[in-house]
Design a protein around this motif. Structure first.
Motif, PDB file in Angstrom:
ATOM      1  N   GLY A 306       0.826  -1.189   0.000  1.00  0.00           N
ATOM      2  CA  GLY A 306       0.000   0.000   0.000  1.00  0.00           C
ATOM      3  C   GLY A 306       0.864   1.244   0.000  1.00  0.00           C
ATOM      4  O   GLY A 306       2.078   1.191   0.207  1.00  0.00           O
ATOM      5  N   VAL A 307       0.232   2.397  -0.232  1.00  0.00           N
ATOM      6  CA  VAL A 307       0.964   3.649  -0.331  1.00  0.00           C
ATOM      7  C   VAL A 307       1.382   4.133   1.057  1.00  0.00           C
ATOM      8  O   VAL A 307       0.594   4.132   1.996  1.00  0.00           O
ATOM      9  CB  VAL A 307       0.104   4.715  -1.035  1.00  0.00           C
ATOM     10  N   LYS A 373      -0.620  10.075 -15.526  1.00  0.00           N
ATOM     11  CA  LYS A 373      -1.328  11.289 -15.153  1.00  0.00           C
ATOM     12  C   LYS A 373      -1.981  11.079 -13.798  1.00  0.00           C
ATOM     13  O   LYS A 373      -2.617  10.047 -13.567  1.00  0.00           O
ATOM     14  CB  LYS A 373      -2.415  11.611 -16.194  1.00  0.00           C
ATOM     15  N   MET A 374      -1.800  12.058 -12.898  1.00  0.00           N
ATOM     16  CA  MET A 374      -2.443  11.974 -11.592  1.00  0.00           C
ATOM     17  C   MET A 374      -3.149  13.284 -11.279  1.00  0.00           C
ATOM     18  O   MET A 374      -2.600  14.360 -11.509  1.00  0.00           O
ATOM     19  CB  MET A 374      -1.450  11.641 -10.478  1.00  0.00           C
ATOM     20  N   ILE A 375      -4.368  13.167 -10.784  1.00  0.00           N
ATOM     21  CA  ILE A 375      -5.163  14.323 -10.378  1.00  0.00           C
ATOM     22  C   ILE A 375      -5.559  14.142  -8.919  1.00  0.00           C
ATOM     23  O   ILE A 375      -6.076  13.083  -8.537  1.00  0.00           O
ATOM     24  CB  ILE A 375      -6.425  14.475 -11.250  1.00  0.00           C
ATOM     25  N   ASN A 376      -5.318  15.160  -8.113  1.00  0.00           N
ATOM     26  CA  ASN A 376      -5.765  15.172  -6.723  1.00  0.00           C
ATOM     27  C   ASN A 376      -7.107  15.897  -6.665  1.00  0.00           C
ATOM     28  O   ASN A 376      -7.174  17.108  -6.880  1.00  0.00           O
ATOM     29  CB  ASN A 376      -4.742  15.878  -5.827  1.00  0.00           C
ATOM     30  N   LYS A 382     -13.324  11.688   0.859  1.00  0.00           N
ATOM     31  CA  LYS A 382     -12.334  10.692   0.470  1.00  0.00           C
ATOM     32  C   LYS A 382     -12.590   9.339   1.098  1.00  0.00           C
ATOM     33  O   LYS A 382     -12.154   8.311   0.574  1.00  0.00           O
ATOM     34  CB  LYS A 382     -10.924  11.183   0.812  1.00  0.00           C
ATOM     35  N   ASN A 383     -13.288   9.295   2.220  1.00  0.00           N
ATOM     36  CA  ASN A 383     -13.532   8.028   2.908  1.00  0.00           C
ATOM     37  C   ASN A 383     -14.646   7.206   2.277  1.00  0.00           C
ATOM     38  O   ASN A 383     -14.885   6.072   2.690  1.00  0.00           O
ATOM     39  CB  ASN A 383     -13.858   8.296   4.381  1.00  0.00           C
ATOM     40  N   ALA A 384     -15.336   7.779   1.280  1.00  0.00           N
ATOM     41  CA  ALA A 384     -16.438   7.067   0.637  1.00  0.00           C
ATOM     42  C   ALA A 384     -16.039   6.427  -0.687  1.00  0.00           C
ATOM     43  O   ALA A 384     -16.882   5.858  -1.382  1.00  0.00           O
ATOM     44  CB  ALA A 384     -17.612   8.015   0.411  1.00  0.00           C
ATOM     45  N   SER A 413      -6.111   9.856  -0.100  1.00  0.00           N
ATOM     46  CA  SER A 413      -4.810  10.213   0.450  1.00  0.00           C
ATOM     47  C   SER A 413      -4.800   9.988   1.950  1.00  0.00           C
ATOM     48  O   SER A 413      -5.796  10.257   2.630  1.00  0.00           O
ATOM     49  CB  SER A 413      -4.486  11.678   0.143  1.00  0.00           C
ATOM     50  N   GLY A 414      -3.672   9.531   2.454  1.00  0.00           N
ATOM     51  CA  GLY A 414      -3.533   9.364   3.893  1.00  0.00           C
ATOM     52  C   GLY A 414      -3.001  10.593   4.591  1.00  0.00           C
ATOM     53  O   GLY A 414      -2.973  10.661   5.815  1.00  0.00           O
TER      54      GLY A 414
END
Length: 448
Positions: A306-307, A373-376, A382-384, A413-414
Motif C-alpha cells: 500500500g501507499v 497522469k495523476m489528479i488530486n 475521500k472516505n467514501a 490520500s492518507g
C-alpha cells in the motif's frame, strides 16, 4: 470522529487541527504507551525531539517537550533536523522514543507530529491506536526530581552527517552537485554531507525563515533546480522536501529523475554489489508500470505494498529486504536507516554516478516510464471512495479499457483531504483523458 493518525503521523493545519494542546497530550500518551512497551521501569526514559523550520514548529515542539518532561521523560532537543536524522539519533542514543514536528512536503501552514519507537522505528497501527486511546486516560504526574529534564542535542548534526558519509561505498570526489533543500530541515546537513564525501556543491533553497518551506523549491517544485543544474554545468541535482525524507534528482540536462528511476538505479547497483537482499525491491502500488517491467528484465523481483513508506518498511522488515521506496522519492536503505532518507538516497545515487563514470541520464535509462497522469480531487468525501458504486464501476471500466497496456489506481490520500486518481497508458493523451474522466466521476458522486 475518524482515526487521528494518518499514513505518516498526525497532520493538519497548525494551530487549528494541530494545536499545542494536542501536541502536549499526544506526547504524554506516547510516553505512557511506548514506556510500557520499552520497559521504562527502573530507568529514566529518554526521547529525542526534532522539527523542520516551520514557524509553527517552534511552539509545537515546545509543547511536545513539555508533555514528555511532565510525564517523566528526559528530552534531547535536537532542534531543526531532517526526520531521518531524528530516527537515526533515537537509535544511536538508545532513546526510548523520538518525535518529529513536520508536515513533510505540505505547505507551510500545515504541520504534523510523528513518533518513532526505540531503535528509530515507525509505529504500527496498533501502537498508534493505543496512543490515541490513551489521550483521555487518567495518569499519575511525577513531581520533584522525577520530572523529565531537557537538554539541547548540540552534536546531533555532526553525528548524523558522519553516519551518512560512513554509509557510502565510494567517495564523490570530482562530482559537481546542486542541492535544493526546499528551505527545509536539510538546509545545512545535506550540503555538509555531500561536501564531506568529496563533492563540489552548490546550494539553492537553503535559507529557511519559518515561512518559505517548500515554497517554489524542493522535490515538489523542480524548476529552480533544473535551471540551476544547467546554468552551473553540474553533473546532477538533488531535491529534498521539507523534512528531507525524500529525494528526487535532475540529470545534467535538467531532466527530472523520479523515485522509481532512483530505486531502479540503486537496485541494479546493489544487486551487482551483492547487497540487494533476495534480489528484491519493495515498492508501492503507485510505482510506474515501467519500473516493474525494467526490474523483470534485470531479474529483480518487485513486491508491492500500500501507499506510504511505513508499509514499505513493514514488508521490508518482514521479508528481510534491503531496498524499498516510493515514486515520490521516499527510498529506504534498511542496512543504513530505519526510514526514508533523502540525503542518504542522494548520496548513494551520486556515488553510483561517480563509481560507474556514467551520467545520471544514462543510468536512468534502465527503465522507461509509461505516461502517467495523476489528479488530486479536492472537496470530496475521500472516505467514501471504496463504497461508492458509480465510482468503482467507472474504475472497473477504465481498467478494462487499459488491460495489458496500462492501469488505473484510485485511492484516498492518507496525508491530505483529497482523492488521488492515477492513470498509466501508452500515450500521454490517453492517460490524461482517462484520468480526467475518472476525476469528473469522483467529483460528481463524492462532492461534499
Amino acid at each position: 470522529m475518524g482515526r487521528l493518525f494518518g499514513t505518516d503521523g498526525v497532520r493538519g493545519l497548525a494551530n487549528r487541527d494541530i494545536t499545542a494542546e494536542l501536541a502536549l497530550n499526544l506526547s504524554v500518551a506516547a510516553a505512557h504507551v511506548l514506556g510500557d512497551r520499552g520497559d521504562f521501569a527502573g530507568h529514566r526514559p529518554r526521547a529525542v525531539v526534532g522539527r523542520d523550520p516551520r514557524a509553527s514548529g517552534e511552539f509545537l515542539s515546545a509543547a511536545v517537550i513539555a508533555g514528555l518532561a511532565s510525564a517523566g521523560v528526559d528530552v534531547h532537543d535536537a532542534g531543526v533536523l531532517p526526520t531521518p536524522a531524528i530516527a537515526y539519533l533515537t537509535a544511536e542514543l538508545d532513546a526510548d522514543l523520538g518525535v518529529v514536528l513536520s508536515a513533510s512536503h505540505n505547505p507551510m501552514p500545515d504541520n504534523g507530529i510523528k513518533f518513532f519507537a526505540r531503535g528509530g522505528h515507525k509505529l504500527d497501527d496498533a501502537i498508534e491506536d493505543a496512543i490515541e486511546a490513551q489521550l483521555d486516560a487518567q495518569w499519575q504526574r511525577p513531581t520533584g526530581a522525577d520530572v523529565g529534564r531537557v537538554v539541547p542535542l548540540t552534536d546531533g548534526p555532526a553525528r548524523y552527517v558522519a553516519h551518512l558519509v560512513s554509509a557510502l561505498p565510494n567517495r564523490l570526489d570530482g562530482l559537481h552537485v546542486v542541492i535544493d533543500a526546499a528551505h527545509g530541515a536539510a538546509s545545512i546537513v545535506s550540503p555538509q554531507a555531500f561536501r564531506a564525501a568529496g563533492a563540489t556543491v552548490d546550494v539553492i533553497g537553503a535559507d529557511p525563515d519559518g515561512l518559505n518551506i517548500n515554497d517554489g523549491y524542493g522535490s515538489t517544485h523542480l524548476g529552480m533546480l533544473q535551471s540551476a543544474v544547467v546554468e552551473k554545468g553540474a553533473d546532477l541535482g538533488i531535491a529534498h522536501d521539507g523534512d528531507a525524507d525524500r529525494c528526487l534528482a535532475v540529470d545534467h540536462t535538467g531532466a527530472p529523475v523520479d523515485g522509481d528511476q532512483i530505486m531502479s538505479i540503486l537496485a541494479v547497483a546493489m544487486r551487482e554489489q551483492g547487497t540487494l537482499a533476495h534480489d528484491t525491491l519493495v515498492a508501492t502500488v503507485m510505482s510506474n508500470l515501467g519500473m516493474f517491467q525494467a526490474m523483470d528484465r534485470e531479474g529483480i523481483t518487485v513486491r508491492q505494498t500500500g501507499v506510504g513508506d511505513r508499509y514499505v518498511l513493514e514488508d521490508m522488515k518482514a521479508g528481510g529486504y534491503s531496498l524499498g521506496g516510493e515514486q515520490s522519492g521516499h527510498v529506504v536503505l534498511l542496512q543504513h536507516g530505519t526510514t526514508g532518507d533523502g540525503t542518504l538516497t542522494g548520496l548513494m545515487l551520486a556515488a553510483r554516478v561517480r563509481a560507474t563514470g556514467r551520467p545520471l541520464r544514462e543510468l536512468a535509462e534502465v527503465m522507461s516510464r509509461l505516461p502517467q497522469k495523476m489528479i488530486n480531487v479536492k472537496g470530496v468525501d475521500k472516505n467514501a471512495v471504496e463504497a461508492n458504486e458509480p465510482v468503482q464501476a467507472a474504475v472497473a471500466q477504465a481498467s478494462q479499457e487499459l488491460s495489458g497496456t496500462g492501469r488505473v489506481l484510485l485511492r484516498k490520500s492518507g496525508t491530505e483531504p483529497v482523492v488521488r486518481v492515477m492513470v498509466e497508458a501508452q500515450t500521454p493523451e490517453e492517460a490524461s483523458a482517462v484520468c480526467h474522466r475518472l476525476a469528473d466521476v469522483v467529483r460528481e458522486h463524492l462532492s461534499l
